[in-house]
Enzyme design. Structure first.
Site, PDB file in Angstrom:
ATOM      1  N   GLU A  49      -4.136  -9.134   3.751  1.00  0.00           N
ATOM      2  CA  GLU A  49      -4.772  -8.736   5.018  1.00  0.00           C
ATOM      3  C   GLU A  49      -5.949  -9.610   5.418  1.00  0.00           C
ATOM      4  O   GLU A  49      -6.216  -9.815   6.600  1.00  0.00           O
ATOM      5  CB  GLU A  49      -5.238  -7.275   4.934  1.00  0.00           C
ATOM      6  CG  GLU A  49      -4.119  -6.242   5.039  1.00  0.00           C
ATOM      7  CD  GLU A  49      -3.506  -5.890   3.701  1.00  0.00           C
ATOM      8  OE1 GLU A  49      -3.690  -6.668   2.742  1.00  0.00           O
ATOM      9  OE2 GLU A  49      -2.847  -4.849   3.603  1.00  0.00           O
ATOM     10  N   GLU A 100       0.833  -1.218   0.000  1.00  0.00           N
ATOM     11  CA  GLU A 100       0.000   0.000   0.000  1.00  0.00           C
ATOM     12  C   GLU A 100       0.862   1.260   0.000  1.00  0.00           C
ATOM     13  O   GLU A 100       0.512   2.257  -0.629  1.00  0.00           O
ATOM     14  CB  GLU A 100      -0.936  -0.009   1.209  1.00  0.00           C
ATOM     15  CG  GLU A 100      -2.008  -1.090   1.077  1.00  0.00           C
ATOM     16  CD  GLU A 100      -2.864  -1.173   2.320  1.00  0.00           C
ATOM     17  OE1 GLU A 100      -2.322  -1.520   3.383  1.00  0.00           O
ATOM     18  OE2 GLU A 100      -4.061  -0.883   2.225  1.00  0.00           O
TER      19      GLU A 100
HETATM   20  C1  LIG Z   1      -2.823  -1.621   7.170  1.00  0.00           C
HETATM   21  C2  LIG Z   1      -2.393  -2.852   6.438  1.00  0.00           C
HETATM   22  O1  LIG Z   1      -3.258  -3.024   5.337  1.00  0.00           O
HETATM   23  C3  LIG Z   1      -2.472  -4.035   7.322  1.00  0.00           C
HETATM   24  C4  LIG Z   1      -1.360  -4.979   7.066  1.00  0.00           C
HETATM   25  O2  LIG Z   1      -0.392  -4.715   6.398  1.00  0.00           O
HETATM   26  S1  LIG Z   1      -1.492  -6.480   7.838  1.00  0.00           S
HETATM   27  C5  LIG Z   1       0.011  -7.305   7.460  1.00  0.00           C
HETATM   28  C6  LIG Z   1       0.057  -7.797   6.044  1.00  0.00           C
HETATM   29  N1  LIG Z   1       1.208  -8.591   5.870  1.00  0.00           N
HETATM   30  C7  LIG Z   1       1.146  -9.932   5.994  1.00  0.00           C
HETATM   31  O3  LIG Z   1       0.116 -10.509   6.222  1.00  0.00           O
HETATM   32  C8  LIG Z   1       2.454 -10.657   5.838  1.00  0.00           C
HETATM   33  C9  LIG Z   1       2.639 -11.615   6.996  1.00  0.00           C
HETATM   34  N2  LIG Z   1       3.894 -12.273   6.921  1.00  0.00           N
HETATM   35  C10 LIG Z   1       4.106 -13.324   6.087  1.00  0.00           C
HETATM   36  O4  LIG Z   1       3.266 -13.741   5.331  1.00  0.00           O
HETATM   37  C11 LIG Z   1       5.439 -13.977   6.159  1.00  0.00           C
HETATM   38  O5  LIG Z   1       5.967 -13.757   7.448  1.00  0.00           O
HETATM   39  C12 LIG Z   1       6.446 -13.420   5.124  1.00  0.00           C
HETATM   40  C13 LIG Z   1       6.005 -13.851   3.727  1.00  0.00           C
HETATM   41  C14 LIG Z   1       6.505 -11.902   5.209  1.00  0.00           C
HETATM   42  C15 LIG Z   1       7.854 -13.969   5.429  1.00  0.00           C
HETATM   43  O6  LIG Z   1       7.796 -15.371   5.502  1.00  0.00           O
HETATM   44  P1  LIG Z   1       9.076 -16.219   6.002  1.00  0.00           P
HETATM   45  O7  LIG Z   1      10.266 -15.735   5.285  1.00  0.00           O
HETATM   46  O8  LIG Z   1       8.695 -17.641   5.932  1.00  0.00           O
HETATM   47  O9  LIG Z   1       9.312 -15.799   7.499  1.00  0.00           O
HETATM   48  P2  LIG Z   1       8.337 -15.930   8.751  1.00  0.00           P
HETATM   49  O10 LIG Z   1       8.885 -16.954   9.668  1.00  0.00           O
HETATM   50  O11 LIG Z   1       6.914 -16.027   8.364  1.00  0.00           O
HETATM   51  O12 LIG Z   1       8.527 -14.476   9.398  1.00  0.00           O
HETATM   52  C16 LIG Z   1       9.778 -14.077   9.942  1.00  0.00           C
HETATM   53  C17 LIG Z   1       9.509 -13.270  11.181  1.00  0.00           C
HETATM   54  O13 LIG Z   1       8.886 -12.047  10.796  1.00  0.00           O
HETATM   55  C18 LIG Z   1       7.698 -11.854  11.531  1.00  0.00           C
HETATM   56  N3  LIG Z   1       6.752 -11.150  10.668  1.00  0.00           N
HETATM   57  C19 LIG Z   1       6.451 -11.425   9.381  1.00  0.00           C
HETATM   58  N4  LIG Z   1       5.575 -10.520   8.913  1.00  0.00           N
HETATM   59  C20 LIG Z   1       5.324  -9.664   9.931  1.00  0.00           C
HETATM   60  C21 LIG Z   1       4.516  -8.516  10.059  1.00  0.00           C
HETATM   61  N5  LIG Z   1       3.802  -8.036   9.046  1.00  0.00           N
HETATM   62  N6  LIG Z   1       4.492  -7.914  11.257  1.00  0.00           N
HETATM   63  C22 LIG Z   1       5.238  -8.347  12.276  1.00  0.00           C
HETATM   64  N7  LIG Z   1       6.031  -9.438  12.207  1.00  0.00           N
HETATM   65  C23 LIG Z   1       6.074 -10.068  11.039  1.00  0.00           C
HETATM   66  C24 LIG Z   1       7.226 -13.253  11.877  1.00  0.00           C
HETATM   67  O14 LIG Z   1       6.373 -13.241  12.983  1.00  0.00           O
HETATM   68  C25 LIG Z   1       8.537 -13.939  12.157  1.00  0.00           C
HETATM   69  O15 LIG Z   1       8.933 -13.572  13.458  1.00  0.00           O
HETATM   70  P3  LIG Z   1       9.813 -14.578  14.359  1.00  0.00           P
HETATM   71  O16 LIG Z   1      11.077 -14.805  13.599  1.00  0.00           O
HETATM   72  O17 LIG Z   1       9.976 -13.848  15.644  1.00  0.00           O
HETATM   73  O18 LIG Z   1       8.987 -15.832  14.483  1.00  0.00           O
END
Ligand SMILES: C[C@H](O)CC(=O)SCCNC(=O)CCNC(=O)[C@H](O)C(C)(C)COP(=O)(O)OP(=O)(O)OC[C@H]1O[C@@H](n2cnc3c(N)ncnc32)[C@H](O)[C@@H]1OP(=O)(O)O
Length: 724
Positions: free
Chosen positions: A135, A115
């Site tokens: 999301e 975004e």
């Molecule tokens: C206002 C907005 O519209 C609202 C939003 O943006 S909501 C958030 C949208 N983003 C997401 O949903 C992405 C969520 N994350 C993921 O899908 C996956 O973590 C990823 C594809 C980014 C990375 O995957 P991968 O490399 O396998 O690593 P993964 O083990 O999942 O994550 C690594 C670390 O980052 C953290 N992390 C990943 N995304 C995060 C996020 N958005 N916020 C906080 N922590 C996050 C994980 O909790 C993990 O922490 P840890 O090592 O302490 O366990």
């Protein structure tokens, strides 16, 4: 731990590079938003800055809004910590800025990360970047303009598809769709982005503020049709989840009343959705899934995982071929051993079919499939086992056969080799009885089909070494499974927790409740199918074998229903032979089979448990609870026996192993939303009326009476006891 920070460097060319740094994924923490605002304001003010480029540190743009903030909202019940960035920062400071801003995207640009890029005036990406708005998987909607800007950049159908499916696209796809302006090699990303920003400033490239554009949206009647279709589809695919319809409402608002109104509504709805139980459950599931690989005394004692490059799988049946497929797909060499060439050929063919099936379903590229198949070799003896790093035995559930195999492989394999079994029922100590290397024995319990189902139960005994557990955790992640470490007991974590599921359904049927009503209510609750349809799918042989197994381990809490035996006697075997509780016809949904009813009547006459010989009268809610509270009760025993490291591991296992709805957070999380006391009181009441099957466990009783949640760590409850 590094603090989240935003830095700015202004080059001689007048381009300010603003870098977001918050490892590991550059999540947009509150401090990052403050930093972005501060640096952008400074860049706008400074005369030496003509244009701005955003980048993320460490080869990732941003994994999105910091999900820890959602967790804080869930703990406090207040959404006041959510920042008001959508209008104040993304529209007013960024999009409406007087200097052009370009996003230089490498690696991840997800959620709020994408975004941020959408609010910029152009996007340049390196190849293979991951662009998505996931999301909805967290129970919310994009909250920083994504619902408005994405449709305006790539058109409504694709934007809705990306948001509702939460699937990301690559930069190449993004370029075709108009989301990305150019794809350039990583090493050129920054330079091209700088020049692009200067070109916009010099009016040599368009300065696009996409919130106000409408050219890709189509006519209002087209919009109406697309949204209506999406609503209907979401009703089927996203039952019980409010965020899908809410997302469509917000998209529609923006198209009818303009992007700015859309952003305002989006922001309001986003904040409301963060507070829902759905978001609580999904955020809990997100963090729980990432916690399963943190195992005390295994992953925190300085051990290093050893490489696993060559694996032998013994047995090429359904499980063995699925397991072998999972490894070769992740570039790990597999020896598949069978007892004769006929079985071996069958196993290899099954693996080929698994791999090619992924290609035909467009889940795997053709060249990758061919490469994976080169990682497989079939053998009929142990002569090539001298350098394998791990053996996984996946033969039939026969104790003496497994014992012999383990004694053999101990002799044939190198001393570091992990000796794993895929048994789902037999005690690992018995399997390894004739083996000296007890510390190398471990369970690798895959779920069928093993190359698709994501859960891997790593079953450790008291003697399994932490190194072996760590190695299996690491290779489990490498083959894209979610590994959960569990103790050695009948059924391990998933099958044990869920054995009362079909039992209580059988009990209800014998009390006079309609099978199809039970199935419907359970699927309305959110499981993919009810217990009877599940039984049809697995075949009745599985039901007989597991009931026998659990009734001998846990006789105090099994219900002896003759129904399955009667069905078999009447020539039924579920979906296998097309005759079950349901009628199975190609191309149509299973239909309730009325001819099963007399068999059910016979079972009821036999058990004779209906009070006064009449079916009990029961509400829909009670049916769901009578099926699922006994599962919660068993989950409590699993926690009490320390079969899992923590309650959230059981939540993950229930979601990935039993398809318990993730938006309910998993079995223990869901029970805690209901309250231990209510579960306890209901079970106690039913145990008085219907017998010991419902008797509350000690763990549940104690937590209910002391007012402690079921998921609270053991130290909060009774004294610490050794783990299994
Ligand atoms: C206002 C907005 O519209 C609202 C939003 O943006 S909501 C958030 C949208 N983003 C997401 O949903 C992405 C969520 N994350 C993921 O899908 C996956 O973590 C990823 C594809 C980014 C990375 O995957 P991968 O490399 O396998 O690593 P993964 O083990 O999942 O994550 C690594 C670390 O980052 C953290 N992390 C990943 N995304 C995060 C996020 N958005 N916020 C906080 N922590 C996050 C994980 O909790 C993990 O922490 P840890 O090592 O302490 O366990």
């Amino acid at each position: 731990m590094k603090q989240p920070r935003v830095t700015m460097e202004v080059g001689n060319d007048g381009v300010a590079i603003i870098t977001i740094s918050n490892p590991p994924v550059n999540a947009l923490a509150l401090a990052i938003f403050d930093g972005i605002e501060e640096k952008l304001t400074e860049a706008m003010r400074r005369d030496d800055v003509r244009a701005i480029v955003f980048i993320g540190s460490g080869g990732k743009f941003s994994g999105g809004f910091d999900i820890n903030v959602f967790a804080r909202v869930h703990q406090t019940g207040s959404n006041s910590v959510l920042p008001d960035v959508s209008v104040d920062l993304f529209v007013n400071v960024l999009e409406d800025a007087k200097k052009p801003v370009v996003a230089a995207i490498e690696g991840l640009a997800l959620g709020g990360g994408l975004e941020l890029a959408l609010a910029c005036h152009a996007r340049i990406a390196s190849p293979k970047a991951q662009l998505g708005l996931p999301e909805l998987t967290l129970g919310v909607i994009p909250g920083s303009g994504g619902t408005q800007r994405l449709p305006r950049l790539i058109g409504l159908p694709k934007a809705i598809d990306m948001m509702l499916s939460s699937k990301s696209i690559t930069s190449e796809e993004g370029k075709k769709l108009g989301l990305v302006d150019a794809v350039v090699p990583s090493e050129e990303l920054l330079n091209v982005s700088r020049q692009w920003a200067l070109d916009i400033a010099g009016r040599r490239k368009p300065w696009i503020r996409c919130l106000h554009s409408t050219d890709k949206l189509g006519s209002l009647s087209e919009v109406h049709d697309i949204i209506q279709r999406a609503r209907q589809q979401a009703k089927q695919t996203a039952k019980n989840m409010p965020q899908h319809q809410a997302c469509l409402d917000v998209v529609e608002e923006g198209i009818i009343r303009g992007g700015y109104s859309g952003v305002l509504k989006e922001s309001k709805v986003f904040k409301e959705l963060v507070l829902t139980d759905t978001s609580k459950g999904l955020v809990h599931a997100f963090f729980s899934q990432r916690t399963t690989t943190k195992v005390p005394n295994v992953t925190d004692i300085g051990l290093k995982p050893r490489p696993i490059k060559k694996v032998a799988v013994i047995g090429g049946g359904l499980m063995g071929s699925g397991i072998a497929t999972a490894f070769i797909l992740s570039d790990i060499f597999v020896l598949l051993k069978e007892i004769n060439s006929e079985y071996l050929l069958k196993g290899i063919k099954a693996i080929e079919a698994n791999v090619r099936g992924l290609v035909s379903r467009k889940k795997l590229a053709h060249d990758k499939a061919e490469k994976a198949l080169l990682m497989l070799k079939g053998v009929l003896n142990y002569s090539e086992f001298k350098d394998v790093d791990m053996v996984i035995e996946a033969v039939i559930e026969n104790i003496s056969l497994k014992q012999k195999i383990f004694a053999d492989i101990e002799k044939e394999c190198p001393p570091h080799c992990i000796l794993a079994t895929n048994t789902s029922t037999i005690d690992l100590n018995i399997i390894g009885e004739k083996t000296k290397a007890q510390d190398r024995i471990v369970g690798a319990h895959f779920f069928s089909p093993a190359h698709i189902m994501p859960l891997l139960e790593i079953v450790r005994t008291e003697k399994t070494s932490p190194q072996v557990t760590l190695d299996l955790l690491t290779v489990g992640k490498a083959i894209k499974k979610v590994p959960v470490v569990v103790g050695n007991c009948t059924g391990f974590a998933v099958n044990r927790t869920f054995f009362p599921y079909s039992q209580s359904a059988q009990l209800l049927v014998n009390l006079g409740v309609d099978v199809f009503r039970i199935d419907q209510l359970i699927s309305d609750f959110g499981l993919p199918m009810g217990p009877f349809q599940l039984q049809d799918l697995a075949g009745y042989g599985v039901a007989v074998a597991t009931t026998k197994e659990f009734s001998s381990s846990f006789p105090d809490r099994t219900f002896a229903s003759p129904l399955v035996e009667l069905l078999i006697k009447n020539g039924r075997n579920g979906k296998n032979n097309g005759k079950g509780y349901y009628i199975y016809e190609k191309g149509s949904k299973p239909k309730p089979d009325p001819t099963v009813l007399p068999i059910i009547e016979e079972s009821r006459r036999f058990t004779n448990i209906m009070p006064g010989g009449k079916p009990i009268s029961i509400t829909d809610e009670e049916i769901v609870e009578m099926v699922l509270f006994p599962v919660v009760n068993e989950a409590c025993r699993v926690l009490d026996d320390r079969v899992v490291v923590r309650a959230s591991d059981l939540d993950v296992a229930s979601i990935l192993g039993m398809s318990f709805p993730s938006y309910r957070g998993g079995i223990v999380f869901w029970a805690d939303t209901i309250g231990a006391n209510r579960v306890y009181k209901s079970l106690q009441k039913w145990s008085e009326v219907y017998g010991s099957f419902f008797k509350p466990s000690k763990y549940l009783e104690e937590r209910a009476t002391r007012g402690i949640s079921l998921s609270a760590p053991a130290s909060i409850s009774s004294g610490a006891r050794p783990r299994l």
